[in-house]
Design an enzyme around this catalytic site. Structure first.
Site, PDB file in Angstrom:
ATOM      1  CB  SER A 233      -0.962  -0.038   1.181  1.00  0.00           C
ATOM      2  OG  SER A 233      -1.926   0.976   1.100  1.00  0.00           O
ATOM      3  CG  ASP A 299     -17.145 -18.081  -9.573  1.00  0.00           C
ATOM      4  OD1 ASP A 299     -15.935 -18.319  -9.712  1.00  0.00           O
ATOM      5  OD2 ASP A 299     -17.827 -18.566  -8.649  1.00  0.00           O
ATOM      6  CG  ASP A 302     -12.012 -19.396 -12.921  1.00  0.00           C
ATOM      7  OD1 ASP A 302     -13.068 -20.059 -12.968  1.00  0.00           O
ATOM      8  OD2 ASP A 302     -11.541 -18.949 -11.855  1.00  0.00           O
ATOM      9  CB  VAL A 304     -13.644 -24.282 -11.256  1.00  0.00           C
ATOM     10  CG1 VAL A 304     -12.564 -23.304 -10.838  1.00  0.00           C
ATOM     11  CG2 VAL A 304     -14.260 -24.933 -10.026  1.00  0.00           C
ATOM     12  CG  ASP A 306     -13.089 -21.035  -7.648  1.00  0.00           C
ATOM     13  OD1 ASP A 306     -13.552 -20.025  -8.203  1.00  0.00           O
ATOM     14  OD2 ASP A 306     -11.883 -21.354  -7.706  1.00  0.00           O
ATOM     15  CG  ASP A 471      -6.436  -2.886  -3.604  1.00  0.00           C
ATOM     16  OD1 ASP A 471      -7.169  -2.275  -2.805  1.00  0.00           O
ATOM     17  OD2 ASP A 471      -5.208  -2.729  -3.643  1.00  0.00           O
ATOM     18  CG  HIS A 509      -5.434  -2.391   0.105  1.00  0.00           C
ATOM     19  ND1 HIS A 509      -4.754  -1.964  -1.014  1.00  0.00           N
ATOM     20  CD2 HIS A 509      -4.896  -1.699   1.155  1.00  0.00           C
ATOM     21  CE1 HIS A 509      -3.853  -1.057  -0.677  1.00  0.00           C
ATOM     22  NE2 HIS A 509      -3.917  -0.882   0.631  1.00  0.00           N
TER      23      HIS A 509
END
Length: 581
Positions: A233, A299, A302, A304, A306, A471, A509
């Site tokens: 950060s 979701d 990719d 799957v 999850d 983030d 973050h």
């Protein structure tokens, strides 16, 4: 900014306030890091207590960078016995749950006197292990700093089951960056003083580095072989600033979720807060609604479903928040199952770039919008997702209130104290147009956006940047854009010789939401000292209690690749995924 730093007479006055003897040790501004590496090493247990009261002269602090400085004084040096690991039940971040084991070491506390006697001193802590490996790690800070970084905790993204740097034999150290936040005082109040502001911008980290090298020389009788900087950060920004402004000072730097485009972040964060006023604030149940809509859209892309959106960049094009708009008219209040026009506009503001009417430092004209995924992350209390960073517990107030979001408290306060330098001004009235000269001035001093890392590369430095793709404290696309600017400036091939950019899908973050832990210090040291570039790194998610069982793992992919499930195997095992573009 006219830094009216009082010259020689003030330095003498500051020195007079720090009674004690002085020493001449290895000069951090002129002595190579490897100097004295073959000299016999002193026993730090014998030299520890003698450090108390010592003075490091101003000429040894920041001289190569022409930074004005008062002398540094060692206030105390005490021998600490080894202590075992301790685990807390709750904490604000994953890393805060763990107090790592420490070996026997010398704890050094001190301060660097200001030149302007109205400015606060720079406080520092240096930890000198009994068994030194010849290396050091400077820890970065966080937020607006104002708290002494001890150098005793886990590093950003560190695994729970691996020793902290001090236990590995590294000298560790940190600083408060030249101010201490006081109860009831805005965390940005220090910025009303020129020297305190400059210390926060970049000067204090360089000064403390030089003091630490001098202390190591006195304690061990030799200079360190290698110096590393690790931060997250604000600390990530500090690391990048070291590579850009002080390229000869560190051999390796790990910068996680850096707030590098600081000026853009403050104005964009305030913009995002203002967008949630007047009916734009989004209730917790509606945050969950948006989060679930993002998962429904992205979701499974990719391979799957999850709960982790691996292709976060691709999801930006697949998710359309306007589809959640309420089918009402006349500005009727939204239910928990939809968003009002004002709420949709607020989300669209969050996802949009903030554009400046003029050019900032290093040719930048905008701050990138935030991405999608992780909106409802709350794994570690109030430190994840929209509810913490963007929305808070109540709509933004003027002046900012304790139950407002971090983005509003930070952004509004920065506009008041850093740019307008008027604590009483309504932050909604602070625009780049009205304060153009000051905005450009701060950008030149604070923003770590210089793509020319040729000096850092020439000295053999290595840099690893890690962005968390969920983030909401800062946009991960700012760091991605920065690395792309380095590639454009220096060429992709040359950049690859010393810089790596990784991204962690679904991670917020502070490291919540998805696998986020990796031993990046070892990867960095191997690259610096053995010429072995990072490869095959994995992110893990560990249970925050012994024996720290790995619950999920993913390959850590170099941008722009992301982990895709291969169609078979344990969905919680990294081997079941492959980095793909």
């Amino acid at each position: 900014m006219a830094h009216r730093l009082i010259a020689t007479t003030a330095v003498a006055a500051a020195a007079a306030t720090l009674a004690g003897c002085s020493w001449m040790s290895s000069k951090p501004d002129s002595t190579p890091a490897t100097a004295g590496a073959t000299a016999p090493m002193r026993n730090v247990a014998d030299t520890c207590r003698s450090l108390a009261g010592q003075i490091i002269e101003p000429g040894q602090i920041g001289a190569s960078a022409k930074l004005a400085s008062g002398p540094a004084r060692i206030d105390s040096a005490s021998w600490q016995s080894a202590a075992p690991i301790a685990v807390a039940e709750r904490g604000p971040t994953p890393a805060a749950l763990i107090t790592p084991a420490t070996p026997a070491y010398c704890k050094v506390l001190g301060q660097i006197a200001p030149v302007d006697l109205k400015a606060p001193p720079i406080q520092f802590q240096i930890n000198l292990p009994a068994q030194w490996n010849g290396r050091s790690v400077q820890y970065g800070g966080g937020g607006f700093n104002g708290t002494l970084i001890t150098g005793l905790g886990l590093l950003p993204a560190a695994r729970f089951d691996q020793p902290a740097p001090l236990a590995r034999g590294y000298v560790t150290y940190g600083t408060d960056s030249g101010h201490q936040t006081k109860p009831g005082e805005a965390p940005q109040a220090f910025a009303l003083n020129d020297e305190a502001a400059l210390n926060f911008f970049h000067a204090s980290y360089k000064k403390v580095r030089d003091v630490a090298v001098a202390v190591m020389g006195q304690a061990y009788g030799r200079a360190p072989d290698k110096l590393y900087f690790v931060g997250s950060s604000e600390g990530g920004r500090e690391g990048l600033m070291m590579a850009q402004r002080y390229p000869a000072d560190f051999d390796g730097i790990f910068s996680r979720v850096p707030v590098l485009h600081w000026t853009g972040l403050q104005f964009a964060g305030a913009r995002n807060g203002i967008a949630t006023m007047d009916g734009g604030w989004i209730r917790p149940a509606q945050v969950k609604l948006v989060h679930e809509a993002v998962l429904a859209a992205c979701d499974a892309a990719d391979g799957v479903a999850d709960g982790i959106v691996s292709d976060a960049a691709g999801c930006r094009g697949r998710f359309d928040v306007s589809r959640l708009r309420c089918q009402t008219s006349g500005g009727a209040p939204a239910s928990d199952n939809c968003l009002s026009d004002a709420q949709v506009k607020a989300v669209q503001a969050l996802h949009s770039p903030y554009r400046f009417p003029f050019t900032l430092a290093n040719g930048l004209t905008d701050y990138p919008g935030w991405g999608v995924s992780g909106e409802n992350t709350t794994s570690y209390g109030p430190t994840g997702g929209w509810l913490s960073w963007w929305l808070g517990k109540a709509p933004p107030a003027v002046p900012p209130a304790a139950d407002n979001s971090i983005a509003w408290v930070y952004g509004a306060g920065a506009l008041q104290y850093v740019y307008a330098r008027d604590p009483k001004i309504d932050p909604r009235q602070v625009t780049p147009e009205k304060y153009a000269a000051r905005v450009r001035e701060v950008s030149a001093l604070m923003d770590a956006t210089n793509p020319d890392l040729s000096a850092f590369h020439a000295r053999g430095g290595k840099l690893i940047v890690l962005e968390n793709m969920a983030d909401y404290a800062q946009s991960p696309y700012a760091g991605i854009g920065y690395v792309e600017s380095v590639q454009a400036r220096m060429g992709a091939g040359k950049t690859a010789e010393f810089l790596r950019l990784y991204t962690a899908p679904g991670v917020d973050h502070v490291g919540s939401g998805a696998p986020s832990q990796v031993d990046m210090l070892q990867a960095l040291a191997d690259w610096v000292e053995k010429g072995r570039a990072p490869a095959g790194l994995q992110l893990v998610e560990q249970a925050p209690k012994a024996p720290f069982t790995v619950q999920r793992a993913r390959p850590l992919c170099e941008w722009p690749a992301w982990p895709r499930y291969q169609g078979s195997g344990d969905v919680n095992a990294a081997a079941s995924f492959a980095c793909t573009r």
